[in-house]
Design a protein around this motif. Sequence first.
Motif, PDB file in Angstrom:
ATOM      1  N   TYR A  53      76.766 -62.194  32.492  1.00 48.57           N
ATOM      2  CA  TYR A  53      75.468 -62.836  32.273  1.00 48.57           C
ATOM      3  C   TYR A  53      75.405 -63.206  30.806  1.00 48.57           C
ATOM      4  O   TYR A  53      76.249 -62.758  30.008  1.00 48.57           O
ATOM      5  CB  TYR A  53      74.311 -61.925  32.689  1.00 48.57           C
ATOM      6  CG  TYR A  53      74.100 -60.730  31.794  1.00 48.57           C
ATOM      7  CD1 TYR A  53      73.152 -60.764  30.779  1.00 48.57           C
ATOM      8  CD2 TYR A  53      74.855 -59.569  31.948  1.00 48.57           C
ATOM      9  CE1 TYR A  53      72.964 -59.672  29.948  1.00 48.57           C
ATOM     10  CE2 TYR A  53      74.668 -58.476  31.126  1.00 48.57           C
ATOM     11  CZ  TYR A  53      73.729 -58.525  30.117  1.00 48.57           C
ATOM     12  OH  TYR A  53      73.555 -57.456  29.287  1.00 48.57           O
ATOM     13  N   PHE A  54      74.452 -64.010  30.447  1.00 40.90           N
ATOM     14  CA  PHE A  54      74.384 -64.519  29.077  1.00 40.90           C
ATOM     15  C   PHE A  54      73.151 -63.943  28.390  1.00 40.90           C
ATOM     16  O   PHE A  54      72.022 -64.191  28.803  1.00 40.90           O
ATOM     17  CB  PHE A  54      74.349 -66.048  29.090  1.00 40.90           C
ATOM     18  CG  PHE A  54      74.751 -66.662  27.780  1.00 40.90           C
ATOM     19  CD1 PHE A  54      76.089 -66.802  27.454  1.00 40.90           C
ATOM     20  CD2 PHE A  54      73.790 -67.083  26.871  1.00 40.90           C
ATOM     21  CE1 PHE A  54      76.473 -67.366  26.250  1.00 40.90           C
ATOM     22  CE2 PHE A  54      74.166 -67.645  25.661  1.00 40.90           C
ATOM     23  CZ  PHE A  54      75.517 -67.787  25.343  1.00 40.90           C
ATOM     24  N   THR A  55      73.394 -63.170  27.343  1.00 43.23           N
ATOM     25  CA  THR A  55      72.304 -62.514  26.622  1.00 43.23           C
ATOM     26  C   THR A  55      71.810 -63.428  25.512  1.00 43.23           C
ATOM     27  O   THR A  55      72.620 -64.000  24.790  1.00 43.23           O
ATOM     28  CB  THR A  55      72.840 -61.201  26.011  1.00 43.23           C
ATOM     29  OG1 THR A  55      73.367 -60.406  27.057  1.00 43.23           O
ATOM     30  CG2 THR A  55      71.737 -60.458  25.292  1.00 43.23           C
ATOM     31  N   GLY A  94      78.304 -63.171  27.518  1.00 42.83           N
ATOM     32  CA  GLY A  94      78.029 -63.901  26.285  1.00 42.83           C
ATOM     33  C   GLY A  94      76.804 -63.355  25.583  1.00 42.83           C
ATOM     34  O   GLY A  94      75.916 -62.774  26.212  1.00 42.83           O
ATOM     35  N   PHE A  95      76.780 -63.525  24.282  1.00 46.17           N
ATOM     36  CA  PHE A  95      75.648 -63.014  23.504  1.00 46.17           C
ATOM     37  C   PHE A  95      75.305 -64.023  22.418  1.00 46.17           C
ATOM     38  O   PHE A  95      76.015 -64.169  21.438  1.00 46.17           O
ATOM     39  CB  PHE A  95      76.011 -61.657  22.879  1.00 46.17           C
ATOM     40  CG  PHE A  95      74.818 -60.862  22.409  1.00 46.17           C
ATOM     41  CD1 PHE A  95      73.665 -61.475  21.921  1.00 46.17           C
ATOM     42  CD2 PHE A  95      74.843 -59.477  22.445  1.00 46.17           C
ATOM     43  CE1 PHE A  95      72.570 -60.733  21.494  1.00 46.17           C
ATOM     44  CE2 PHE A  95      73.759 -58.719  22.015  1.00 46.17           C
ATOM     45  CZ  PHE A  95      72.619 -59.354  21.540  1.00 46.17           C
ATOM     46  N   VAL A 138      86.833 -60.983  28.253  1.00 45.96           N
ATOM     47  CA  VAL A 138      86.408 -61.750  27.079  1.00 45.96           C
ATOM     48  C   VAL A 138      84.917 -61.541  26.831  1.00 45.96           C
ATOM     49  O   VAL A 138      84.122 -61.462  27.770  1.00 45.96           O
ATOM     50  CB  VAL A 138      86.683 -63.261  27.289  1.00 45.96           C
ATOM     51  CG1 VAL A 138      86.184 -64.078  26.103  1.00 45.96           C
ATOM     52  CG2 VAL A 138      88.172 -63.504  27.528  1.00 45.96           C
ATOM     53  N   ALA A 139      84.532 -61.412  25.568  1.00 43.38           N
ATOM     54  CA  ALA A 139      83.114 -61.401  25.200  1.00 43.38           C
ATOM     55  C   ALA A 139      82.871 -62.525  24.208  1.00 43.38           C
ATOM     56  O   ALA A 139      83.602 -62.672  23.226  1.00 43.38           O
ATOM     57  CB  ALA A 139      82.734 -60.050  24.596  1.00 43.38           C
ATOM     58  N   LYS A 140      81.841 -63.324  24.497  1.00 42.67           N
ATOM     59  CA  LYS A 140      81.530 -64.487  23.658  1.00 42.67           C
ATOM     60  C   LYS A 140      80.334 -64.162  22.764  1.00 42.67           C
ATOM     61  O   LYS A 140      79.366 -63.545  23.228  1.00 42.67           O
ATOM     62  CB  LYS A 140      81.166 -65.691  24.530  1.00 42.67           C
ATOM     63  CG  LYS A 140      82.200 -66.034  25.582  1.00 42.67           C
ATOM     64  CD  LYS A 140      81.689 -67.147  26.506  1.00 42.67           C
ATOM     65  CE  LYS A 140      80.586 -66.679  27.444  1.00 42.67           C
ATOM     66  NZ  LYS A 140      80.130 -67.739  28.372  1.00 42.67           N
ATOM     67  N   PHE A 141      80.407 -64.607  21.533  1.00 42.87           N
ATOM     68  CA  PHE A 141      79.321 -64.320  20.596  1.00 42.87           C
ATOM     69  C   PHE A 141      78.921 -65.590  19.855  1.00 42.87           C
ATOM     70  O   PHE A 141      79.772 -66.435  19.576  1.00 42.87           O
ATOM     71  CB  PHE A 141      79.772 -63.284  19.560  1.00 42.87           C
ATOM     72  CG  PHE A 141      80.276 -62.016  20.174  1.00 42.87           C
ATOM     73  CD1 PHE A 141      79.383 -61.054  20.611  1.00 42.87           C
ATOM     74  CD2 PHE A 141      81.636 -61.782  20.319  1.00 42.87           C
ATOM     75  CE1 PHE A 141      79.837 -59.880  21.196  1.00 42.87           C
ATOM     76  CE2 PHE A 141      82.105 -60.613  20.898  1.00 42.87           C
ATOM     77  CZ  PHE A 141      81.199 -59.659  21.333  1.00 42.87           C
ATOM     78  N   SER A 142      77.650 -65.685  19.513  1.00 43.98           N
ATOM     79  CA  SER A 142      77.246 -66.776  18.637  1.00 43.98           C
ATOM     80  C   SER A 142      75.963 -66.403  17.919  1.00 43.98           C
ATOM     81  O   SER A 142      75.322 -65.399  18.237  1.00 43.98           O
ATOM     82  CB  SER A 142      77.058 -68.075  19.433  1.00 43.98           C
ATOM     83  OG  SER A 142      76.019 -67.922  20.390  1.00 43.98           O
ATOM     84  N   GLY A 143      75.626 -67.229  16.939  1.00 43.63           N
ATOM     85  CA  GLY A 143      74.400 -67.002  16.171  1.00 43.63           C
ATOM     86  C   GLY A 143      73.322 -67.951  16.658  1.00 43.63           C
ATOM     87  O   GLY A 143      72.946 -67.947  17.825  1.00 43.63           O
ATOM     88  N   ILE A 144      72.821 -68.796  15.757  1.00 43.81           N
ATOM     89  CA  ILE A 144      71.808 -69.774  16.138  1.00 43.81           C
ATOM     90  C   ILE A 144      72.198 -71.130  15.570  1.00 43.81           C
ATOM     91  O   ILE A 144      72.682 -71.230  14.441  1.00 43.81           O
ATOM     92  CB  ILE A 144      70.412 -69.354  15.606  1.00 43.81           C
ATOM     93  CG1 ILE A 144      69.923 -68.077  16.298  1.00 43.81           C
ATOM     94  CG2 ILE A 144      69.385 -70.485  15.778  1.00 43.81           C
ATOM     95  CD1 ILE A 144      69.624 -68.188  17.791  1.00 43.81           C
ATOM     96  N   GLY A 145      71.969 -72.154  16.345  1.00 41.16           N
ATOM     97  CA  GLY A 145      72.290 -73.521  15.930  1.00 41.16           C
ATOM     98  C   GLY A 145      72.922 -74.239  17.104  1.00 41.16           C
ATOM     99  O   GLY A 145      73.121 -73.649  18.169  1.00 41.16           O
ATOM    100  N   LEU A 192      83.683 -70.541  29.631  1.00 36.25           N
ATOM    101  CA  LEU A 192      83.933 -69.187  30.137  1.00 36.25           C
ATOM    102  C   LEU A 192      82.690 -68.541  30.761  1.00 36.25           C
ATOM    103  O   LEU A 192      82.209 -67.510  30.303  1.00 36.25           O
ATOM    104  CB  LEU A 192      84.483 -68.286  29.014  1.00 36.25           C
ATOM    105  CG  LEU A 192      85.776 -68.738  28.310  1.00 36.25           C
ATOM    106  CD1 LEU A 192      86.229 -67.669  27.323  1.00 36.25           C
ATOM    107  CD2 LEU A 192      86.883 -69.012  29.301  1.00 36.25           C
ATOM    108  N   GLY A 193      82.230 -69.170  31.811  1.00 38.37           N
ATOM    109  CA  GLY A 193      81.038 -68.672  32.501  1.00 38.37           C
ATOM    110  C   GLY A 193      81.236 -67.302  33.147  1.00 38.37           C
ATOM    111  O   GLY A 193      80.268 -66.614  33.464  1.00 38.37           O
TER     112      GLY A 193
END
Lengths: 614, 347
Positions: A459-461, B78-79, B56-63, B73-74
């Motif tokens: 899921y997407f947090t 993700g975070f 896999v874990a996806k990360f991002s900030g804002i923008g 990578l559905g």
Amino acid sequence: MSTLEVSPDEPLSGQSGHSVVNDFSIQVATVNGSGSQTANSVLMRAIFQMGVPVSGKNMFPSNIAGLPTWFTIRASRHGYIGRRKEIDFLVAMNPETAREDVMNLESGAAVVYDEPLKLSELRSDVYFYPVPFDKLVAPVCPEAKLRKLVRNMIYDGVVAQLLAVEMDEVHKALVKQFGKRKAKAAELNWGACKAGFDYAARSFTKSDPYRVARMNATAGKIIVDGNSACALGAMFAGVTVVTWYPITPSSSLVESLIGYMKRFRHDPETGKATYAIVQAEDELASIGMALGAGWAGARSMTATAGPGISLMSEFVGLGYYAEIPAVIFNVERVGPSTGLPTRTQQGDLLSTALLSHGDTKHPMFFPSSCEECFSMAIDAFDFAERFQTPVFVMTDLDLGMNNWMADPFPYPEKPIRRGKVLTAEDLDKIGGFARYKDVDGDGVGYRTLPGTNHPAASYFTRGSGHNEKAQYTEREDDYIHNMDRLAHKFEAMRRHVPEPVVRMAEKARIGFVALGTSDYAVRESCDQLKSEYDIDASYLRLRAYPFTDRLQDFIRRHERVYVVDQNRDAQLLGLMRLEFDADLIARLRSLRYYGGLPLDARTVTDEVLKQEGK
Amino acid sequence: MSSTVTPPPRKMNRLGLEVLQYKGSKTTLCAGCGHNSVSERIVECFYELGVNPYTVAKFSGIGCSSKSPAYFLGLSHGFNSVHGRMPSIATGALLANATLLGIGVTGDGDTASIGIGQFMHLVRRNLPMIYVIENNGVYGLTKGQFSATADVGSTLKTGVHNELPPFDCCALALKWGATFVARSFSGDKRQLQAILKAAIAHHGLSVIDVISPCVTFNDHEGSTKSYAYMKEHEEVLQELDFVPAFEDITVEIPEGEVLDVQMHDGSHLRIRKLHRDFNPTDRLATLAALEDAEAKEEVLTGVLYVNTSKPTFLELLNLGDAPIATLPESKVRPPKAALDEAMDELR
């Protein structure tokens, strides 16, 4: 009470005739960085070992060396271990503050002082014991550069002689303090201590009334600071990721934890760590890491104080909204801004309860003792994972950094509960899940951890608007639905937070509501009000926010309820205003102290009398 | 994910997954945005290398850039966190579960402006993850203000000149501890693919600065992050070839011309020099080359630095193989004897 027993109005001469046993305060005034902490701990511990209830409070500056510091040891046969305002026995070692320290004493107090300070000419209504520390230290400490440190141990001997503290217990305490590895230093200090004792024995005629006598009220007890107690709680709660940034007064919480984890949390077979502790670059990063870890399934925590709480604000809002567990220890100090970094306050109640922008509110636990620091730390981790949200354990500098007598902590009986986490096997059975759907009626959805080997796990947090399936949304109905569920979850927490402790006094028309370290002053004040003024007062000690129904019941059962706040703006009362009806609020009175010292009973009693018009 | 593809036989990777299973939701970025190309490359690379998306874990900030992890990578968690502070979230997650393959996507505002502090500390720690900076020199979501990677003298659409020097994220990463540093261009499919694959194989922090033009706010004349500017000023350093560990290496490497870097997982990155003498294992020389290029208004692209021997942050923590997050109670709650010992010491 003790202060009333000795109050000679006349100038003193010789024996007072009174005797005050196990009911007085000793204050040692020194310069910080002079090694006095060791001497003070030894003295406190020696009295404790004689079975007498004690507490030790260190009032120290935000400085490494050279500024005044005061250590107060209170011995109380009644078991009162809160601060006492009045000083009965002063050890004046600091030339800078000695005169003021002496002038502030009540009549009838006693003063041990460094002879060259010539304090005895200041007053005629206190007892003076001049000690030539420099002359005494030279023969017992040949090495001149160590004398500054060893010198303080002389007053332990002097005080022991004057107060009848058993030297065997002083020796035992000293050996414990230095440990086996520093046997040589212990030897040296013991020599100084004996020199002080011998000097006092041959030079002074005891004229003040204070003395210690053996009791049996401390058997089996421990002496510990609240920060270490929180650390032990966290370790036994099974914390796995600890991220922090040094800040007074919380640093020693994590430092203590590091020490314990190194000893007790390495796999005995492989030697591998079962935890990670990371000193972050700032509090923004420490809370970010704690949340990242909580999201990935760790029991994570950070520890901080007011300025760190301010910095964590944005991330804590994310933790609330994205529903990520983490435990945050807030060891409160005096604000605003840098404030008084080494003084105590309960000044973060409002800012923590509502930390971050938008509609946010957070559960807070309020331990008032080291026993509760331990147990509530454990409870907080379970609570954070159960409700998938940041939980704050609110202590303060007084509880966190001072030494307290406590019962040994019981080993946790309940198993660790990790909350609603779905595994790949669970997903096989149920097919799929919606991250933010309230399946069980408690507002708490099910989550999966990254790394779960299942096509339905991800899921997407996000901190942006999301629907039950954690998908991005800006829809009005989705937003309201989600926020209402979060509010519902907060209501569910209300039924699971630690309940308050209530002491109902029969016929009481007034009551107290307090939390944390205010407890010691309030309990003693209840006794003062009864014994000195025949006023009955009930007392409810809060142990958590959100409040439970018991608080409202308590308020309804009293005409007036004094809400005790260690802050200027009556923050605890303010939190009640946010949710209580006007008729309840009308019963509340505010009782505030915010000078930065631990709250004392007399301040509480005097304020109640004033507001009661007595 | 459901698939409606009909035969002829489906194309699958070594895990038996189709490319569709590496995709995410539909992009909401502008048509022509460089970031979409980067997302496509990520999908291709993870698919082609047969990376298990559940690890896999996806990360991002804002923008704008930080939205993009939703678009690839559905099947991976993700975070999308807060502005400039994705590194701390990623650090925490990887502490909790060191077996995760972390990929962060960020922008120049997210990294070089608000997030420069966390970026530098991520670099300093050499946290093992992929850190992609989609660099367009401008804030898109707030409609076109300069970021801290905008070049001196470049102009906004409104004509405003930038007078402050840019942060070169690659130079910063190089100087302070990242172990794989590359710069690419969202328009260079082949190069970006090879770099991403090498980053997936790399054991340590990979910082990839991708010049990724903003078609709406920074693709005009006067911009130094436009498609046109890159066409003029890009200086491709190498020809890159990534050979995964699961493929047989059959081609002989000609002596002297190609640098063959064996990655942690046994794969190989082959770096063939183009026009100039450039050694991506020499940190100081690379820093000098970046300085030199800046003066000449060149944008060097390719693998700028690779170091396969430095320990990662997680290795310094002496963790076991299993994620600490999910260790059983018997491993994380010490026995009663431990508490007794601690209590005895306090008596």
